[in-house]
Design a protein around this motif. Structure first.
Motif, PDB file in Angstrom:
ATOM      1  N   TYR A  57       0.828  -1.208   0.000  1.00 20.67           N
ATOM      2  CA  TYR A  57       0.000   0.000   0.000  1.00 20.67           C
ATOM      3  C   TYR A  57       0.867   1.265   0.000  1.00 20.67           C
ATOM      4  O   TYR A  57       0.876   2.030   0.966  1.00 20.67           O
ATOM      5  CB  TYR A  57      -0.965   0.000   1.185  1.00 20.67           C
ATOM      6  CG  TYR A  57      -1.969  -1.122   1.098  1.00 20.67           C
ATOM      7  CD1 TYR A  57      -3.193  -0.928   0.486  1.00 20.67           C
ATOM      8  CD2 TYR A  57      -1.674  -2.379   1.610  1.00 20.67           C
ATOM      9  CE1 TYR A  57      -4.114  -1.969   0.393  1.00 20.67           C
ATOM     10  CE2 TYR A  57      -2.582  -3.426   1.515  1.00 20.67           C
ATOM     11  CZ  TYR A  57      -3.800  -3.219   0.906  1.00 20.67           C
ATOM     12  OH  TYR A  57      -4.692  -4.244   0.809  1.00 20.67           O
ATOM     13  N   PRO A  58       1.601   1.493  -1.098  1.00 20.39           N
ATOM     14  CA  PRO A  58       2.454   2.685  -1.153  1.00 20.39           C
ATOM     15  C   PRO A  58       1.634   3.969  -1.064  1.00 20.39           C
ATOM     16  O   PRO A  58       0.497   4.027  -1.524  1.00 20.39           O
ATOM     17  CB  PRO A  58       3.156   2.576  -2.504  1.00 20.39           C
ATOM     18  CG  PRO A  58       2.433   1.528  -3.268  1.00 20.39           C
ATOM     19  CD  PRO A  58       1.645   0.699  -2.306  1.00 20.39           C
ATOM     20  N   LYS A  59       2.232   4.974  -0.456  1.00 21.73           N
ATOM     21  CA  LYS A  59       1.567   6.282  -0.356  1.00 21.73           C
ATOM     22  C   LYS A  59       1.475   6.913  -1.735  1.00 21.73           C
ATOM     23  O   LYS A  59       2.129   6.477  -2.677  1.00 21.73           O
ATOM     24  CB  LYS A  59       2.328   7.187   0.611  1.00 21.73           C
ATOM     25  CG  LYS A  59       2.225   6.702   2.041  1.00 21.73           C
ATOM     26  CD  LYS A  59       2.774   7.719   3.009  1.00 21.73           C
ATOM     27  CE  LYS A  59       2.588   7.180   4.412  1.00 21.73           C
ATOM     28  NZ  LYS A  59       2.334   8.208   5.370  1.00 21.73           N
ATOM     29  N   ALA A  60       0.692   7.959  -1.842  1.00 19.87           N
ATOM     30  CA  ALA A  60       0.468   8.622  -3.125  1.00 19.87           C
ATOM     31  C   ALA A  60       1.791   9.035  -3.772  1.00 19.87           C
ATOM     32  O   ALA A  60       2.694   9.537  -3.102  1.00 19.87           O
ATOM     33  CB  ALA A  60      -0.413   9.838  -2.927  1.00 19.87           C
ATOM     34  N   LEU A  61       1.880   8.819  -5.067  1.00 18.77           N
ATOM     35  CA  LEU A  61       3.105   9.085  -5.811  1.00 18.77           C
ATOM     36  C   LEU A  61       3.586  10.519  -5.660  1.00 18.77           C
ATOM     37  O   LEU A  61       4.771  10.779  -5.567  1.00 18.77           O
ATOM     38  CB  LEU A  61       2.897   8.757  -7.291  1.00 18.77           C
ATOM     39  CG  LEU A  61       4.098   8.899  -8.205  1.00 18.77           C
ATOM     40  CD1 LEU A  61       5.233   7.996  -7.749  1.00 18.77           C
ATOM     41  CD2 LEU A  61       3.717   8.584  -9.634  1.00 18.77           C
ATOM     42  N   TYR A  62       2.673  11.464  -5.616  1.00 20.97           N
ATOM     43  CA  TYR A  62       3.066  12.872  -5.522  1.00 20.97           C
ATOM     44  C   TYR A  62       2.894  13.423  -4.112  1.00 20.97           C
ATOM     45  O   TYR A  62       2.839  14.625  -3.910  1.00 20.97           O
ATOM     46  CB  TYR A  62       2.272  13.703  -6.535  1.00 20.97           C
ATOM     47  CG  TYR A  62       2.567  13.269  -7.945  1.00 20.97           C
ATOM     48  CD1 TYR A  62       3.799  13.533  -8.521  1.00 20.97           C
ATOM     49  CD2 TYR A  62       1.632  12.550  -8.678  1.00 20.97           C
ATOM     50  CE1 TYR A  62       4.092  13.114  -9.799  1.00 20.97           C
ATOM     51  CE2 TYR A  62       1.913  12.124  -9.959  1.00 20.97           C
ATOM     52  CZ  TYR A  62       3.143  12.407 -10.516  1.00 20.97           C
ATOM     53  OH  TYR A  62       3.438  11.990 -11.778  1.00 20.97           O
ATOM     54  N   GLY A  63       2.836  12.543  -3.136  1.00 20.58           N
ATOM     55  CA  GLY A  63       2.686  12.973  -1.750  1.00 20.58           C
ATOM     56  C   GLY A  63       4.025  13.286  -1.113  1.00 20.58           C
ATOM     57  O   GLY A  63       5.078  13.272  -1.749  1.00 20.58           O
ATOM     58  N   GLU A  64       3.981  13.531   0.185  1.00 18.42           N
ATOM     59  CA  GLU A  64       5.177  13.924   0.928  1.00 18.42           C
ATOM     60  C   GLU A  64       6.184  12.778   1.074  1.00 18.42           C
ATOM     61  O   GLU A  64       7.385  12.999   1.075  1.00 18.42           O
ATOM     62  CB  GLU A  64       4.763  14.417   2.313  1.00 18.42           C
ATOM     63  CG  GLU A  64       5.903  14.980   3.116  1.00 18.42           C
ATOM     64  CD  GLU A  64       5.434  15.573   4.427  1.00 18.42           C
ATOM     65  OE1 GLU A  64       6.125  15.367   5.431  1.00 18.42           O
ATOM     66  OE2 GLU A  64       4.377  16.226   4.436  1.00 18.42           O
TER      67      GLU A  64
END
Length: 86
Positions: A57-64
């Motif tokens: 469950y990787p975090k959003a690609l353009y997130g922090e």
């Protein structure tokens, strides 16, 4: 200078992570090569194959923190992250 046993290319980034005992990192991948060195004590490292990425469950690609997982490794919530059980 670069140690002679490293490939002869220019290093573009160097990170040094230091901590006290009992520290814990979140599930993540590093975009650069790493060298882990333990000066005193022990470090437990969990490695997963890149094929397991969807179950992390990787975090959003353009997130922090796009290289980190949404899963709390110490206490995973399998209701929110059912693929992590596999």
């Amino acid at each position: 200078t670069t140690p002679p046993w490293l490939p002869s290319y220019r290093m573009t980034a160097v990170n040094l992570w230091m901590s006290i005992g009992e520290s814990r990192s979140s599930i993540h991948y590093d975009p650069f090569h790493n060298l882990l060195c333990v000066v005193k004590g022990a470090k437990k490292v969990h490695l997963w194959s890149p094929e397991r990425t969807p179950s992390m469950y990787p975090k959003a690609l353009y997130g922090e923190a796009a290289n980190h997982s949404e899963v709390n490794f110490a206490d995973p919530d399998f209701t929110c992250h059912p693929l992590f059980q596999d």
